[in-house]
Write a protein that holds these residues in place. Structure first.
Motif, mmCIF file in Angstrom:
data_model
loop_
_atom_site.group_PDB
_atom_site.id
_atom_site.type_symbol
_atom_site.label_atom_id
_atom_site.label_comp_id
_atom_site.label_asym_id
_atom_site.label_seq_id
_atom_site.Cartn_x
_atom_site.Cartn_y
_atom_site.Cartn_z
ATOM 1 N N SER A 49 0.843 -1.180 0.000
ATOM 2 C CA SER A 49 0.000 0.000 0.000
ATOM 3 C C SER A 49 0.885 1.238 0.000
ATOM 4 O O SER A 49 1.821 1.345 0.800
ATOM 5 C CB SER A 49 -0.884 0.001 1.248
ATOM 6 O OG SER A 49 -1.595 1.207 1.327
ATOM 7 N N VAL A 50 0.610 2.156 -0.916
ATOM 8 C CA VAL A 50 1.377 3.394 -1.005
ATOM 9 C C VAL A 50 0.409 4.559 -0.956
ATOM 10 O O VAL A 50 -0.530 4.621 -1.749
ATOM 11 C CB VAL A 50 2.199 3.455 -2.318
ATOM 12 C CG1 VAL A 50 2.949 4.766 -2.416
ATOM 13 C CG2 VAL A 50 3.138 2.274 -2.410
ATOM 14 N N ASP A 51 0.625 5.471 -0.009
ATOM 15 C CA ASP A 51 -0.214 6.659 0.106
ATOM 16 C C ASP A 51 0.578 7.848 -0.426
ATOM 17 O O ASP A 51 1.375 8.448 0.281
ATOM 18 C CB ASP A 51 -0.625 6.880 1.556
ATOM 19 C CG ASP A 51 -1.590 8.031 1.711
ATOM 20 O OD1 ASP A 51 -1.911 8.703 0.700
ATOM 21 O OD2 ASP A 51 -2.031 8.274 2.850
ATOM 22 N N PHE A 52 0.372 8.170 -1.702
ATOM 23 C CA PHE A 52 1.123 9.234 -2.338
ATOM 24 C C PHE A 52 0.791 10.607 -1.759
ATOM 25 O O PHE A 52 1.570 11.538 -1.887
ATOM 26 C CB PHE A 52 0.898 9.225 -3.852
ATOM 27 C CG PHE A 52 1.534 8.045 -4.525
ATOM 28 C CD1 PHE A 52 2.901 8.010 -4.734
ATOM 29 C CD2 PHE A 52 0.776 6.973 -4.927
ATOM 30 C CE1 PHE A 52 3.494 6.920 -5.349
ATOM 31 C CE2 PHE A 52 1.366 5.880 -5.544
ATOM 32 C CZ PHE A 52 2.728 5.857 -5.755
ATOM 33 N N SER A 53 -0.357 10.741 -1.108
ATOM 34 C CA SER A 53 -0.732 12.042 -0.545
ATOM 35 C C SER A 53 0.167 12.431 0.623
ATOM 36 O O SER A 53 0.257 13.605 0.970
ATOM 37 C CB SER A 53 -2.189 12.018 -0.087
ATOM 38 O OG SER A 53 -2.347 11.145 1.017
ATOM 39 N N LYS A 54 0.853 11.466 1.224
ATOM 40 C CA LYS A 54 1.730 11.756 2.359
ATOM 41 C C LYS A 54 3.196 11.882 1.960
ATOM 42 O O LYS A 54 4.053 12.103 2.806
ATOM 43 C CB LYS A 54 1.576 10.672 3.424
ATOM 44 C CG LYS A 54 0.196 10.667 4.038
ATOM 45 C CD LYS A 54 0.089 9.693 5.162
ATOM 46 C CE LYS A 54 -1.325 9.756 5.728
ATOM 47 N NZ LYS A 54 -1.495 8.853 6.851
ATOM 48 N N MET A 55 3.467 11.765 0.662
ATOM 49 C CA MET A 55 4.842 11.884 0.196
ATOM 50 C C MET A 55 5.173 13.361 -0.009
ATOM 51 O O MET A 55 4.335 14.131 -0.467
ATOM 52 C CB MET A 55 5.034 11.126 -1.122
ATOM 53 C CG MET A 55 4.885 9.635 -0.972
ATOM 54 S SD MET A 55 5.088 8.776 -2.542
ATOM 55 C CE MET A 55 6.835 8.938 -2.775
ATOM 56 N N PRO A 56 6.400 13.772 0.332
ATOM 57 C CA PRO A 56 6.776 15.168 0.101
ATOM 58 C C PRO A 56 6.840 15.459 -1.392
ATOM 59 O O PRO A 56 7.145 14.587 -2.197
ATOM 60 C CB PRO A 56 8.165 15.279 0.742
ATOM 61 C CG PRO A 56 8.680 13.880 0.795
ATOM 62 C CD PRO A 56 7.476 12.982 0.904
ATOM 63 N N SER A 57 6.526 16.684 -1.753
ATOM 64 C CA SER A 57 6.571 17.047 -3.169
ATOM 65 C C SER A 57 8.018 17.200 -3.612
ATOM 66 O O SER A 57 8.917 17.438 -2.813
ATOM 67 C CB SER A 57 5.800 18.341 -3.414
ATOM 68 O OG SER A 57 6.383 19.388 -2.674
ATOM 69 N N LEU A 58 8.228 17.056 -4.905
ATOM 70 C CA LEU A 58 9.554 17.166 -5.504
ATOM 71 C C LEU A 58 9.598 18.439 -6.323
ATOM 72 O O LEU A 58 8.733 18.674 -7.161
ATOM 73 C CB LEU A 58 9.829 15.957 -6.400
ATOM 74 C CG LEU A 58 11.100 15.964 -7.204
ATOM 75 C CD1 LEU A 58 12.299 15.854 -6.263
ATOM 76 C CD2 LEU A 58 11.121 14.817 -8.172
ATOM 77 N N VAL A 59 10.592 19.272 -6.048
ATOM 78 C CA VAL A 59 10.747 20.513 -6.792
ATOM 79 C C VAL A 59 11.904 20.340 -7.758
ATOM 80 O O VAL A 59 13.014 20.018 -7.365
ATOM 81 C CB VAL A 59 11.017 21.700 -5.837
ATOM 82 C CG1 VAL A 59 11.223 22.977 -6.631
ATOM 83 C CG2 VAL A 59 9.879 21.849 -4.855
#
Length: 68
Positions: A49-59
């Protein structure tokens, strides 16, 4: 996932960055992505299970990679 599939996935993900294929940084990035995919593949036998909403954004530094 076969090596050729991993190579295709990595190439697809890096394509928008238009990186120099001969640079050491690109080779290291591809090596790290290959390792990440291999690690994921080894864990994929069980549900992941991967929750992409909790991943930091990449600039991305657009000045370094072009303004497209």
């Amino acid at each position: 996932m076969e090596t050729s599939n991993r190579d295709s996935i990595i190439a697809y993900c890096l394509a928008p960055l238009n990186l120099d294929a001969n640079s050491e940084a690109t080779r290291e990035t591809m090596r790290r992505l290959d390792h990440a995919l291999k690690t994921f593949q080894s864990q994929a036998a069980r549900p992941v299970s991967v929750d992409f909403s909790k991943m930091p954004s990449l600039v991305i530094n657009e000045a370094a990679h072009g303004y497209e």
